[in-house]
Design a protein around this motif. Structure first.
Motif, short mmCIF file in Angstrom:
data_model
loop_
_atom_site.label_atom_id
_atom_site.label_comp_id
_atom_site.label_asym_id
_atom_site.label_seq_id
_atom_site.Cartn_x
_atom_site.Cartn_y
_atom_site.Cartn_z
N HIS A 112 0.86 -1.20 0.00
CA HIS A 112 0.00 0.00 0.00
C HIS A 112 0.89 1.24 0.00
O HIS A 112 1.64 1.44 0.93
CB HIS A 112 -0.88 -0.02 1.24
CG HIS A 112 -1.72 1.20 1.43
ND1 HIS A 112 -2.91 1.39 0.76
CD2 HIS A 112 -1.56 2.30 2.22
CE1 HIS A 112 -3.45 2.53 1.14
NE2 HIS A 112 -2.65 3.11 2.02
N ASP A 161 -2.30 -2.53 -3.45
CA ASP A 161 -3.18 -1.42 -3.80
C ASP A 161 -2.46 -0.64 -4.88
O ASP A 161 -1.47 0.04 -4.62
CB ASP A 161 -3.44 -0.51 -2.59
CG ASP A 161 -4.35 -1.14 -1.57
OD1 ASP A 161 -5.16 -2.01 -1.95
OD2 ASP A 161 -4.27 -0.78 -0.38
N ASN A 206 -8.38 0.68 -4.37
CA ASN A 206 -8.73 0.91 -2.97
C ASN A 206 -9.34 2.30 -2.79
O ASN A 206 -8.84 3.28 -3.35
CB ASN A 206 -7.47 0.78 -2.10
CG ASN A 206 -7.76 0.80 -0.61
OD1 ASN A 206 -8.57 0.02 -0.12
ND2 ASN A 206 -7.10 1.69 0.10
N GLY A 237 -10.62 -2.80 -2.72
CA GLY A 237 -10.47 -2.59 -1.29
C GLY A 237 -11.49 -1.56 -0.81
O GLY A 237 -11.53 -0.44 -1.32
N GLN A 239 -12.31 0.69 2.04
CA GLN A 239 -11.81 1.26 3.28
C GLN A 239 -12.95 1.35 4.30
O GLN A 239 -14.04 1.80 4.00
CB GLN A 239 -11.24 2.66 3.03
CG GLN A 239 -9.96 2.66 2.22
CD GLN A 239 -9.39 4.06 2.06
OE1 GLN A 239 -9.61 4.93 2.90
NE2 GLN A 239 -8.65 4.28 0.98
N SER A 267 -11.81 -6.83 -0.41
CA SER A 267 -11.10 -6.74 0.86
C SER A 267 -11.65 -5.56 1.66
O SER A 267 -11.91 -4.50 1.08
CB SER A 267 -9.60 -6.55 0.64
OG SER A 267 -8.98 -7.74 0.23
N THR A 269 -10.59 -2.89 3.98
CA THR A 269 -9.28 -2.31 4.30
C THR A 269 -9.43 -1.14 5.26
O THR A 269 -10.48 -0.52 5.35
CB THR A 269 -8.59 -1.82 3.01
OG1 THR A 269 -9.33 -0.73 2.45
CG2 THR A 269 -8.51 -2.92 1.97
N THR A 334 -8.89 -5.91 7.28
CA THR A 334 -7.68 -5.32 7.86
C THR A 334 -8.02 -4.13 8.73
O THR A 334 -8.66 -3.17 8.29
CB THR A 334 -6.70 -4.87 6.75
OG1 THR A 334 -6.36 -6.01 5.95
CG2 THR A 334 -5.44 -4.28 7.35
#
Length: 379
Positions: A112, A161, A206, A237, A239, A267, A269, A334
């Motif tokens: 990232h 990412d 992301n 991703g 967030q 994902s 994130t 995550t």
């Protein structure tokens, strides 16, 4: 009682004592599950590491990471501003330590981030006379940077990412310096360059506020266009910088489904939940936003009241129930930090506040919701 009966009685008593003792020993030896163990057959559970942790200054925090997480991401040390502050002069000291920590502890290392409008050094867009560079030069600099970083960690970092936060909340593309010089093609180029550097790596887009309907639709449009062009993109991703009352779980769920329906991995994130009031209506995660400190914006400087703590635990549990419901679509979840004390939420968007956004408190103790998450994951 005759002699034979006595022997039989003694044997029975010995067997019972041995059995009871064995059960006691088994109970003593049975250790409670950690997060990564409870979620092992669902998805990876990760956390972000900061530079001081990577340097080894906080071994007690690294112990939490080893015990509870099987995936890591660097909070800042792999962003271009940190890697190559001066043109063509790369400093991989911290990022190498970060990657090695993950490998030594059998963790999945996530990269990232390669291209982002923020935390990119100023020289990236300027020539030696401090004038804006040409389109051709920016393309070459992007390619050089992506190839340099991805190639260094080829085979070590499995997921990246590639482009971060290119879509605004209204679904349009952000007019960043990359966009202004290259148009939307900068996204396509970034993914292609990353794939050239490591054809085996999984490449992610992301972004924050992905539960906003207009933004969700904008991301879907962008990704479909990339797919139609044959661009190698493997995941999105989402967030998770969320609050106690935003976003609605239903909208977050719609985004998980919409992105998975594109044939991509999803994902979660940068997950954290702030309990603090927001100084502005926009509930995104634009790092450039900052506001002056006011006491009203810092309501829990010493301790979180039990009522708020219980509500936070419930909010966390609701999200993890959602993640578990869609675990076949989700690759990893995550957390954006190890404990409350080192979370960026304490200083964004108002510096100097005290927030409680993560699963481990300032003493590295798990909050009660951790046991609840483990319990529902075991069902």
């Amino acid at each position: 009682m005759n002699y034979l009966s006595s022997l039989i009685l003694i044997a029975i008593l010995l067997v019972n004592c041995k059995s009871d003792k064995s059960e006691d020993v088994a109970q003593l030896n049975e250790k409670p599950l950690k997060l990564k163990e409870a979620l092992a057959d669902k998805f990876l559970i990760g956390t972000a590491l900061n530079a001081r942790q990577i340097a080894g200054y906080h071994p007690e925090e690294l112990a939490v990471v080893r015990e509870n997480f099987n995936s890591i991401v660097a909070e800042n040390c792999m962003k271009s501003e940190r890697l190559v502050a001066n043109q063509d002069v790369y400093d991989f000291t911290t990022s190498d330590k970060f990657v090695n920590f993950g490998i030594e502890n059998n963790m999945v290392v996530h990269g990232h981030t390669l291209i982002w409008h923020s935390q990119t050094p100023k020289w990236f867009f300027k020539d030696s006379l401090d004038q804006e560079i040409t389109r051709e030069e920016l393309i070459q600099r992007m390619k050089n940077h992506i190839h340099t970083v991805v190639t260094r960690y080829k085979g070590k970092i499995k997921t990246w990412d590639v482009v971060n936060e290119a879509v605004l909340d209204d679904g349009t593309l952000r007019k960043s310096k990359f966009y202004n010089l290259l148009g939307e093609d900068f996204i396509k180029m970034a993914f292609e360059f990353a794939h050239e550097a490591d054809p085996e790596a999984e490449l992610y887009y992301n972004d924050y506020s992905t539960a906003v309907p207009e933004k969700r639709e904008g991301i879907v449009r962008m990704v479909k266009k990339l797919q139609e062009q044959g661009v190698p993109i493997h995941g999105i991703g989402m967030q998770g910088h969320v609050g106690m009352d935003y976003p609605e779980l239903e909208e977050f769920e719609k985004s998980i489904t919409a992105f998975a329906n594109l044939g991509l991995k999803v994902s979660i994130t940068e997950f954290d939940i702030t309990v603090l009031p927001s100084p502005w209506k926009n509930q995104g995660a634009e790092v450039s936003a900052n506001f002056q400190y006011k006491e009203a914006m810092n309501p829990y400087p010493e301790k979180l009241p039990d009522t708020v703590s219980n509500a936070l635990n419930q909010r966390y549990l609701e999200f993890f129930k959602l993640f578990l419901k869609h675990h076949k679509k989700i690759d990893k979840v995550t957390l954006w930090g190890v404990n409350d004390g080192n979370s960026w939420r304490n200083d964004w968007p108002v510096a100097g506040r005290t927030d409680y956004p993560l699963l481990f408190d300032r003493d590295n103790k798990p909050k009660s919701v951790v046991d609840s998450i483990i319990a529902i994951a075991k069902k």
